[in-house]
Design a protein around this motif. Structure first.
Motif, PDB file in Angstrom:
ATOM      1  N   GLY A  81       0.735  -1.338   0.105  1.00 55.42           N
ATOM      2  CA  GLY A  81      -0.066  -0.044   0.058  1.00 55.42           C
ATOM      3  C   GLY A  81       0.772   1.179  -0.207  1.00 55.42           C
ATOM      4  N   ILE A  82       1.813   1.310   0.906  1.00 58.42           N
ATOM      5  CA  ILE A  82       2.699   2.427   0.718  1.00 58.42           C
ATOM      6  C   ILE A  82       3.419   2.574  -0.586  1.00 58.42           C
ATOM      7  N   ILE A  83       4.025   1.596  -1.033  1.00 58.21           N
ATOM      8  CA  ILE A  83       4.638   1.614  -2.338  1.00 58.21           C
ATOM      9  C   ILE A  83       3.831   2.151  -3.308  1.00 58.21           C
ATOM     10  N   PHE A  84       2.705   1.541  -3.634  1.00 57.52           N
ATOM     11  CA  PHE A  84       1.434   1.839  -4.522  1.00 57.52           C
ATOM     12  C   PHE A  84       1.214   3.489  -4.351  1.00 57.52           C
ATOM     13  N   PHE A  85       1.076   3.948  -3.280  1.00 53.58           N
ATOM     14  CA  PHE A  85       0.682   5.085  -2.799  1.00 53.58           C
ATOM     15  C   PHE A  85       1.730   6.215  -3.357  1.00 53.58           C
ATOM     16  N   LEU A  86       2.831   6.105  -2.701  1.00 54.07           N
ATOM     17  CA  LEU A  86       4.176   6.892  -3.208  1.00 54.07           C
ATOM     18  C   LEU A  86       4.504   7.021  -4.642  1.00 54.07           C
ATOM     19  N   ALA A  87       4.074   5.711  -5.318  1.00 53.91           N
ATOM     20  CA  ALA A  87       4.469   5.639  -6.870  1.00 53.91           C
ATOM     21  C   ALA A  87       3.596   6.527  -7.424  1.00 53.91           C
ATOM     22  N   GLY A  88       2.146   6.290  -6.972  1.00 51.00           N
ATOM     23  CA  GLY A  88       1.089   7.077  -7.583  1.00 51.00           C
ATOM     24  C   GLY A  88       1.260   8.321  -7.504  1.00 51.00           C
ATOM     25  N   PHE A  89       1.484   8.699  -6.096  1.00 45.13           N
ATOM     26  CA  PHE A  89       1.485  10.482  -5.876  1.00 45.13           C
ATOM     27  C   PHE A  89       2.889  10.885  -6.497  1.00 45.13           C
ATOM     28  N   GLY A  90       4.064  10.202  -6.490  1.00 43.16           N
ATOM     29  CA  GLY A  90       5.060  10.623  -7.132  1.00 43.16           C
ATOM     30  C   GLY A  90       4.865  11.108  -8.632  1.00 43.16           C
ATOM     31  N   PHE A  91       4.264  10.051  -9.191  1.00 43.87           N
ATOM     32  CA  PHE A  91       4.269  10.353 -10.543  1.00 43.87           C
ATOM     33  C   PHE A  91       3.319  11.494 -11.050  1.00 43.87           C
ATOM     34  N   PHE A  92       2.215  11.562 -10.107  1.00 40.30           N
ATOM     35  CA  PHE A  92       1.463  12.709 -10.467  1.00 40.30           C
ATOM     36  C   PHE A  92       1.979  14.040 -10.210  1.00 40.30           C
ATOM     37  N   ALA A  93       2.769  14.091  -9.049  1.00 37.64           N
ATOM     38  CA  ALA A  93       3.736  15.130  -8.565  1.00 37.64           C
ATOM     39  C   ALA A  93       4.611  15.755  -9.672  1.00 37.64           C
ATOM     40  N   GLY A  94       5.264  14.684 -10.217  1.00 40.14           N
ATOM     41  CA  GLY A  94       6.294  14.858 -11.106  1.00 40.14           C
ATOM     42  C   GLY A  94       5.740  15.449 -12.477  1.00 40.14           C
ATOM     43  N   PHE A  95       4.627  15.033 -12.600  1.00 38.08           N
ATOM     44  CA  PHE A  95       4.106  15.383 -13.885  1.00 38.08           C
ATOM     45  C   PHE A  95       3.502  16.870 -13.889  1.00 38.08           C
ATOM     46  N   LEU A  96       3.161  17.378 -12.676  1.00 30.87           N
ATOM     47  CA  LEU A  96       2.526  18.592 -12.539  1.00 30.87           C
ATOM     48  C   LEU A  96       3.674  19.497 -12.494  1.00 30.87           C
ATOM     49  N   LEU A  97       4.679  19.177 -11.879  1.00 29.99           N
ATOM     50  CA  LEU A  97       6.032  19.870 -11.844  1.00 29.99           C
ATOM     51  C   LEU A  97       6.681  20.107 -13.184  1.00 29.99           C
ATOM     52  N   HIS A  98       6.879  18.893 -14.103  1.00 31.37           N
ATOM     53  CA  HIS A  98       7.204  19.118 -15.222  1.00 31.37           C
ATOM     54  C   HIS A  98       6.382  20.143 -16.187  1.00 31.37           C
ATOM     55  N   ARG A  99       5.141  19.957 -16.275  1.00 32.17           N
ATOM     56  CA  ARG A  99       4.256  20.849 -16.779  1.00 32.17           C
ATOM     57  C   ARG A  99       4.501  22.492 -16.240  1.00 32.17           C
ATOM     58  N   ASP A 100       4.473  22.698 -15.160  1.00 33.10           N
ATOM     59  CA  ASP A 100       4.560  23.890 -14.623  1.00 33.10           C
ATOM     60  C   ASP A 100       5.885  24.518 -15.003  1.00 33.10           C
ATOM     61  N   ARG A 101       6.948  23.706 -14.970  1.00 32.89           N
ATOM     62  CA  ARG A 101       8.312  24.255 -15.370  1.00 32.89           C
ATOM     63  C   ARG A 101       8.395  24.656 -16.758  1.00 32.89           C
ATOM     64  N   LYS A 102       7.540  23.694 -17.552  1.00 31.14           N
ATOM     65  CA  LYS A 102       7.578  24.191 -18.931  1.00 31.14           C
ATOM     66  C   LYS A 102       6.953  25.526 -19.318  1.00 31.14           C
ATOM     67  N   LYS A 103       5.829  25.939 -18.478  1.00 35.10           N
ATOM     68  CA  LYS A 103       5.098  27.034 -18.421  1.00 35.10           C
ATOM     69  C   LYS A 103       5.708  28.508 -17.614  1.00 35.10           C
ATOM     70  N   GLY A 104       6.718  28.028 -17.025  1.00 39.41           N
ATOM     71  CA  GLY A 104       7.324  29.105 -16.316  1.00 39.41           C
ATOM     72  C   GLY A 104       6.655  29.450 -14.858  1.00 39.41           C
ATOM     73  N   LYS A 105       6.171  28.615 -14.402  1.00 37.40           N
ATOM     74  CA  LYS A 105       4.962  29.054 -13.124  1.00 37.40           C
ATOM     75  C   LYS A 105       5.449  28.329 -11.985  1.00 37.40           C
ATOM     76  N   VAL A 106       6.685  28.137 -11.890  1.00 41.80           N
ATOM     77  CA  VAL A 106       7.222  27.625 -10.616  1.00 41.80           C
ATOM     78  C   VAL A 106       8.286  28.672  -9.918  1.00 41.80           C
ATOM     79  N   ALA A 107       8.457  28.454  -8.511  1.00 40.42           N
ATOM     80  CA  ALA A 107       9.483  29.306  -8.057  1.00 40.42           C
ATOM     81  C   ALA A 107      10.914  29.235  -8.404  1.00 40.42           C
ATOM     82  N   ALA A 108      11.556  30.492  -8.456  1.00 39.88           N
ATOM     83  CA  ALA A 108      13.100  30.016  -8.628  1.00 39.88           C
ATOM     84  C   ALA A 108      13.683  28.803  -8.040  1.00 39.88           C
ATOM     85  N   ARG A 109      13.121  28.532  -7.029  1.00 35.69           N
ATOM     86  CA  ARG A 109      13.902  27.192  -6.265  1.00 35.69           C
ATOM     87  C   ARG A 109      13.810  26.249  -7.146  1.00 35.69           C
TER      88      ARG A 109
END
Length: 89
Positions: free
Chosen positions: A46-74
């Motif tokens: 359960g922990i592995i499934f949750f972390l893998a699914g959540f991590g993929f989703f978060a990585g997808f959003l971070l990648h998309r926002d980086r492309k659009k320039g909507k993330v902080a400088a950090r």
């Protein structure tokens, strides 16, 4: 069509994270599900499934926002100098 493909790509990890939450919840209530022989194994999966699914989703959003320039400088991707630029220094 591209939006539908993106939705399907995000739906699979979302369902995986939801299954992970269900496995962990069932373990806390001592409800052993079929494919698992022990409660602790069910919780680990359960922990592995949750972390893998959540991590993929978060990585997808971070990648998309980086492309659009909507993330902080950090969180901006650092550029690596090219070989020619490094030779000049």
């Amino acid at each position: 069509m591209a939006r539908m493909a993106a939705f399907i790509v995000l739906l699979i990890p979302g369902l995986m994270a939801a299954a992970g939450i269900k496995f962990m919840r069932d373990t806390l209530f001592s409800n052993l599900l079929f494919p698992f022989p022990w409660l602790w194994l069910q919780f680990i999966v359960g922990i592995i499934f949750f972390l893998a699914g959540f991590g993929f989703f978060a990585g997808f959003l971070l990648h998309r926002d980086r492309k659009k320039g909507k993330v902080a400088a950090r969180w901006q991707k650092k550029t690596v100098p090219s070989v020619e630029e490094r030779k000049e220094v």
